[in-house]
Design an enzyme around this catalytic site. Structure first.
Site, PDB file in Angstrom:
ATOM      1  N   HIS A 217      -1.104  -9.414   2.400  1.00 43.08           N
ATOM      2  CA  HIS A 217      -1.547  -8.405   3.372  1.00 43.08           C
ATOM      3  C   HIS A 217      -0.395  -8.034   4.303  1.00 43.08           C
ATOM      4  O   HIS A 217      -0.491  -8.186   5.525  1.00 43.08           O
ATOM      5  CB  HIS A 217      -2.720  -8.986   4.179  1.00 43.08           C
ATOM      6  N   GLY A 222      -3.609  -0.088   5.478  1.00 40.81           N
ATOM      7  CA  GLY A 222      -3.308   0.509   4.182  1.00 40.81           C
ATOM      8  C   GLY A 222      -3.094  -0.483   3.059  1.00 40.81           C
ATOM      9  O   GLY A 222      -2.756  -0.084   1.942  1.00 40.81           O
ATOM     10  N   GLY A 224      -5.209  -2.357   1.254  1.00 42.63           N
ATOM     11  CA  GLY A 224      -6.098  -2.206   0.108  1.00 42.63           C
ATOM     12  C   GLY A 224      -5.700  -1.043  -0.781  1.00 42.63           C
ATOM     13  O   GLY A 224      -5.678  -1.155  -2.011  1.00 42.63           O
ATOM     14  N   ARG A 225      -5.364   0.077  -0.159  1.00 49.03           N
ATOM     15  CA  ARG A 225      -4.953   1.253  -0.938  1.00 49.03           C
ATOM     16  C   ARG A 225      -3.643   0.989  -1.679  1.00 49.03           C
ATOM     17  O   ARG A 225      -3.487   1.383  -2.838  1.00 49.03           O
ATOM     18  CB  ARG A 225      -4.810   2.456  -0.004  1.00 49.03           C
ATOM     19  N   VAL A 226      -2.695   0.303  -1.014  1.00 46.97           N
ATOM     20  CA  VAL A 226      -1.436  -0.026  -1.692  1.00 46.97           C
ATOM     21  C   VAL A 226      -1.701  -0.979  -2.850  1.00 46.97           C
ATOM     22  O   VAL A 226      -1.144  -0.809  -3.949  1.00 46.97           O
ATOM     23  CB  VAL A 226      -0.423  -0.644  -0.701  1.00 46.97           C
ATOM     24  N   ALA A 227      -2.559  -1.983  -2.650  1.00 46.87           N
ATOM     25  CA  ALA A 227      -2.852  -2.957  -3.704  1.00 46.87           C
ATOM     26  C   ALA A 227      -3.419  -2.269  -4.940  1.00 46.87           C
ATOM     27  O   ALA A 227      -3.032  -2.553  -6.079  1.00 46.87           O
ATOM     28  CB  ALA A 227      -3.830  -4.017  -3.183  1.00 46.87           C
ATOM     29  N   TYR A 259     -15.449  -7.451  -2.865  1.00 50.98           N
ATOM     30  CA  TYR A 259     -15.112  -8.368  -1.775  1.00 50.98           C
ATOM     31  C   TYR A 259     -15.440  -9.815  -2.134  1.00 50.98           C
ATOM     32  O   TYR A 259     -14.689 -10.739  -1.815  1.00 50.98           O
ATOM     33  CB  TYR A 259     -15.863  -7.965  -0.505  1.00 50.98           C
TER      34      TYR A 259
END
Length: 389
Positions: A217, A222, A224-227, A259
């Protein structure tokens, strides 16, 4: 598996251990479906229809996971220069605009397999090798201009964040200080590009990148979007079609399980089976969806030729031919009734000047030739499966 001792956060584990029989079964199914889709012919006009749909649903899905309010149709409107007026904020619209740009780079990546790109988001992916500069560039693209507190596009976090909630398996606290974040990102890049991981099945490797990046993290916002885009990049660079964009929408539609898959895997410590299993079920569902869709498009193409042949041989009338053509041109596949044939557009162009008996006779002929089907409520649809039997 790789264990790294951080300065302040204790031991961090990069894990590729999973229940082999359980995951291999899913991998075989995914690989078989992927091979089947790769062998299906795709006309350019089909791609021009499918690709934008996948882009807009993917952007809407990955943004919605983080609370964005635009749906796929509104994403399309925004991309076409319209401003959706359903009460969306300027921040929501800019998040979408940034994501559209990021996902479009995936298509350029697929078109330039050499890995050399000349645009602001420089994708340093050569033979699926992931670079830290790529990750920073993705984050800059995704968060540029957005008013996130503390966030600086492309810059790692230095401070504490908490991820998750009690309803989805508990709260996770990633490494806090920038020294740990920087070290773990270097270790992450070395690990994901190691010989063992490069040789791993691409679906596994992409999911492992998604999961472990999320654990680190490294940015304030951002992540989650990058992952999800990192995962998509690795799949795209390996030549996987459709799935790179479809997975984000799968995660959104199954967000609670998404999740929980993270939480269950964190609790398992040295076993990534829960996240891999969830991920692969998404891969399989996506591939099955596309296989069905492409098969339908192929059958529609064959049916057009069949209808043309019947018309040329006078087996069906010109009006019957034109009705079938209207139905083949309508991608919705919506059923119609005898009443609608004479009262609703576009059918009235063909049937408003003929009697009900003539309309019934047309339908009867098309049913007998298995070109249409009819249900218990007397609603007619194209018969894409039975016409050639």
């Amino acid at each position: 598996m790789k264990e790294v001792m951080t300065f302040k956060a204790g031991k961090f584990v990069f894990c590729d251990q999973y229940d082999r029989p359980r995951i291999e079964k899913l991998l075989v199914e995914a690989s078989t479906l992927n091979a089947a889709i790769s062998d299906l012919p795709i006309l350019p006009k089909w791609s021009s229809q499918i690709d934008p749909e996948l882009l807009y649903s993917s952007v809407a899905g990955t943004a919605a996971i983080e609370g964005n309010s635009l749906d796929a149709n509104e994403v399309r409107e925004l991309d076409e220069g319209k401003i959706p007026d359903a009460g969306h904020t300027a921040k929501d619209r800019l998040e979408i605009t940034n994501l559209i740009g990021a996902y479009r780079q995936l298509d350029l990546q697929a078109a330039e397999p050499s890995g050399t790109y000349d645009f602001p988001l420089r994708l340093n992916l050569i033979k699926s090798v992931l670079a830290e500069s790529h990750i920073r560039a993705l984050h800059r693209q995704i968060t540029n201009g957005l008013p996130y507190e503390d966030n600086i596009p492309g810059t790692y976090r230095n401070g504490m964040v908490k991820v998750g909630d009690k309803a989805h398996g508990g709260i996770y606290t990633p490494p806090k200080i920038i020294e740990d974040v920087e070290m773990l990102m270097r270790e992450f890049i070395d690990w994901i590009n190691s010989d063992d991981l490069i040789k791993e099945n691409v679906f596994i490797r992409a999911a492992l990148a998604h999961y472990h990046f999320s654990l680190i993290h490294p940015f304030w916002d951002g992540n989650g979007r990058v992952a999800r885009l990192l995962e998509a990049s690795l799949l795209q660079s390996a030549g996987i079609r459709y799935v790179p964009k479809m997975l984000s929408n799968y995660y959104y539609r199954h967000v609670d399980d998404y999740y929980l898959a993270f939480s269950d895997t964190i609790k398992a410590k040295k076993d990534v089976t829960p996240f891999l299993e969830f991920n692969l079920r998404g891969v399989i569902e996506s591939l099955q969806t596309m296989k069905t869709r492409i098969a339908i498009l192929i059958r529609m193409l064959v049916m057009r030729e069949h209808v043309h042949s019947l018309s040329s041989n006078k087996a069906i009338s010109k009006r019957q031919h034109d009705l079938l053509t209207l139905l083949l041109d309508d991608s919705s596949g919506k059923p119609f009734t005898l009443h609608e044939l004479q009262q609703a557009m576009p059918y009235t162009m063909l049937y408003r000047k003929v009697s009900e008996m003539t309309a019934r006779r047309d339908l009867k002929n098309l049913l007998e030739r298995k070109l249409l089907t009819v249900d218990a409520d007397n609603r007619y649809t194209l018969n894409l499966r039975g016409f050639d039997s």
